[in-house]
Design a protein around this motif. Sequence first.
Motif, PDB file in Angstrom:
ATOM      1  N   LYS B 105       0.829  -1.197   0.000  1.00 44.11           N
ATOM      2  CA  LYS B 105       0.000   0.000   0.000  1.00 44.11           C
ATOM      3  C   LYS B 105       0.867   1.252   0.000  1.00 44.11           C
ATOM      4  O   LYS B 105       0.605   2.199  -0.757  1.00 44.11           O
ATOM      5  N   VAL B 107       3.842   1.602  -1.179  1.00 43.29           N
ATOM      6  CA  VAL B 107       4.470   1.765  -2.495  1.00 43.29           C
ATOM      7  C   VAL B 107       3.490   2.398  -3.476  1.00 43.29           C
ATOM      8  O   VAL B 107       3.811   3.381  -4.145  1.00 43.29           O
ATOM      9  N   VAL B 108       2.291   1.842  -3.541  1.00 42.25           N
ATOM     10  CA  VAL B 108       1.302   2.341  -4.504  1.00 42.25           C
ATOM     11  C   VAL B 108       0.888   3.766  -4.169  1.00 42.25           C
ATOM     12  O   VAL B 108       0.814   4.629  -5.056  1.00 42.25           O
ATOM     13  N   LEU B 109       0.651   4.021  -2.891  1.00 39.79           N
ATOM     14  CA  LEU B 109       0.250   5.375  -2.502  1.00 39.79           C
ATOM     15  C   LEU B 109       1.343   6.375  -2.816  1.00 39.79           C
ATOM     16  O   LEU B 109       1.088   7.446  -3.371  1.00 39.79           O
ATOM     17  N   LYS B 110       2.566   6.015  -2.489  1.00 40.15           N
ATOM     18  CA  LYS B 110       3.686   6.914  -2.731  1.00 40.15           C
ATOM     19  C   LYS B 110       3.816   7.236  -4.214  1.00 40.15           C
ATOM     20  O   LYS B 110       3.962   8.400  -4.605  1.00 40.15           O
ATOM     21  N   PHE B 111       3.732   6.200  -5.014  1.00 40.75           N
ATOM     22  CA  PHE B 111       3.871   6.403  -6.465  1.00 40.75           C
ATOM     23  C   PHE B 111       2.798   7.346  -6.989  1.00 40.75           C
ATOM     24  O   PHE B 111       3.077   8.304  -7.703  1.00 40.75           O
ATOM     25  N   ASN B 112       1.563   7.096  -6.603  1.00 39.16           N
ATOM     26  CA  ASN B 112       0.463   7.915  -7.112  1.00 39.16           C
ATOM     27  C   ASN B 112       0.490   9.333  -6.557  1.00 39.16           C
ATOM     28  O   ASN B 112       0.055  10.281  -7.218  1.00 39.16           O
ATOM     29  N   VAL B 114       3.319  10.922  -5.929  1.00 36.41           N
ATOM     30  CA  VAL B 114       4.344  11.600  -6.735  1.00 36.41           C
ATOM     31  C   VAL B 114       3.765  12.019  -8.079  1.00 36.41           C
ATOM     32  O   VAL B 114       4.022  13.121  -8.567  1.00 36.41           O
ATOM     33  N   LEU B 115       2.957  11.142  -8.670  1.00 34.16           N
ATOM     34  CA  LEU B 115       2.336  11.500  -9.950  1.00 34.16           C
ATOM     35  C   LEU B 115       1.486  12.754  -9.805  1.00 34.16           C
ATOM     36  O   LEU B 115       1.558  13.675 -10.621  1.00 34.16           O
TER      37      LEU B 115
END
Lengths: 144, 144
Positions: B105, B107-112, B114-115
Amino acid sequence: MIKEKTTDQLIKELWMAIAKLYNEEASKYGGTMAIGYVLLKIDPQVGTPSTALAPMLGMEATSLSRTLKKMEEKGLIFREKNPYDGRSVLIKLTEYGCQMREKSKEVVLKFNEVLNERIGEEKLEIFRSVSNDILKIVNNREVF
Amino acid sequence: MIKEKTTDQLIKELWMAIAKLYNEEASKYGGTMAIGYVLLKIDPQVGTPSTALAPMLGMEATSLSRTLKKMEEKGLIFREKNPYDGRSVLIKLTEYGCQMREKSKEVVLKFNEVLNERIGEEKLEIFRSVSNDILKIVNNREVF
DNA sequence: AAAATTTATTATGCGTGCATAATAAATCTT
DNA sequence: AAGATTTATTATGCACGCATAATAAATTTT
């Protein structure tokens, strides 16, 4: 719980769907998606150095090796020694390879044509621009 | 010759890059991308029916089978019989599975996140909207 | 209740990409 | 020219998705 679909998963589903569609089309004439992509990058007149292919496709040279081998077995390509660099090799299309390349080209052109019609150039350009931006962020490891 | 990068290939490269990044992150704590995605769809409190998972992930049930098996072997999940439908099964997280789910979670939250920061909500929303449009076109086979 | 049908799951094989290691051939050093 | 280094290619194994076929269990039909 993450409610709406995350952008990464959207991209995943999008690519998987396109890959499936391309594989369906390619299988109609005995091809595959990956082979189609490689075919498109080979210059039908003068061939293309093997070393140039992987970067053009945005993939690792090692990943390409198997596909090229299969393409050779299928009689789509042959290798010609490069007199200027004995390590590298020129990949050339056979007559059959040229025909299959045309088929692949049709599929890709048709698909992108439909996108242009249905999405509209303006929005599609934004989509492509954002795609490139995300690609840069990811490739430069600006996330973790 | 197709000059500029086609939209389909752009999407391919984009997904491949994200998959690579996610796999790198996941491997830091013994996971994989696919396992991470499945973990996120399992309700940590009450579990999730196995039949619901594939649709949520936008993939085939058959594709999920192997991943679930691996997840069971790794001690991330266990299966509980659904008293209301003996054919279906409730997938539940182990304690370890819950921990790994949190990691995924993040990882996915961080990536999104940043986007959102880097691309901007407005452009990202167009990107997502176009993605959904293309997805529909492809899934409804409105191309070939 | 027995047989037929539907639905969920697993098995197997293929395609495609990555990573790492091994080969092989050219180029560079000395 | 011989040895060391670089570079291209192949080999191998893993992850992950699809497709098709085989199982298995429930539900429906008769």
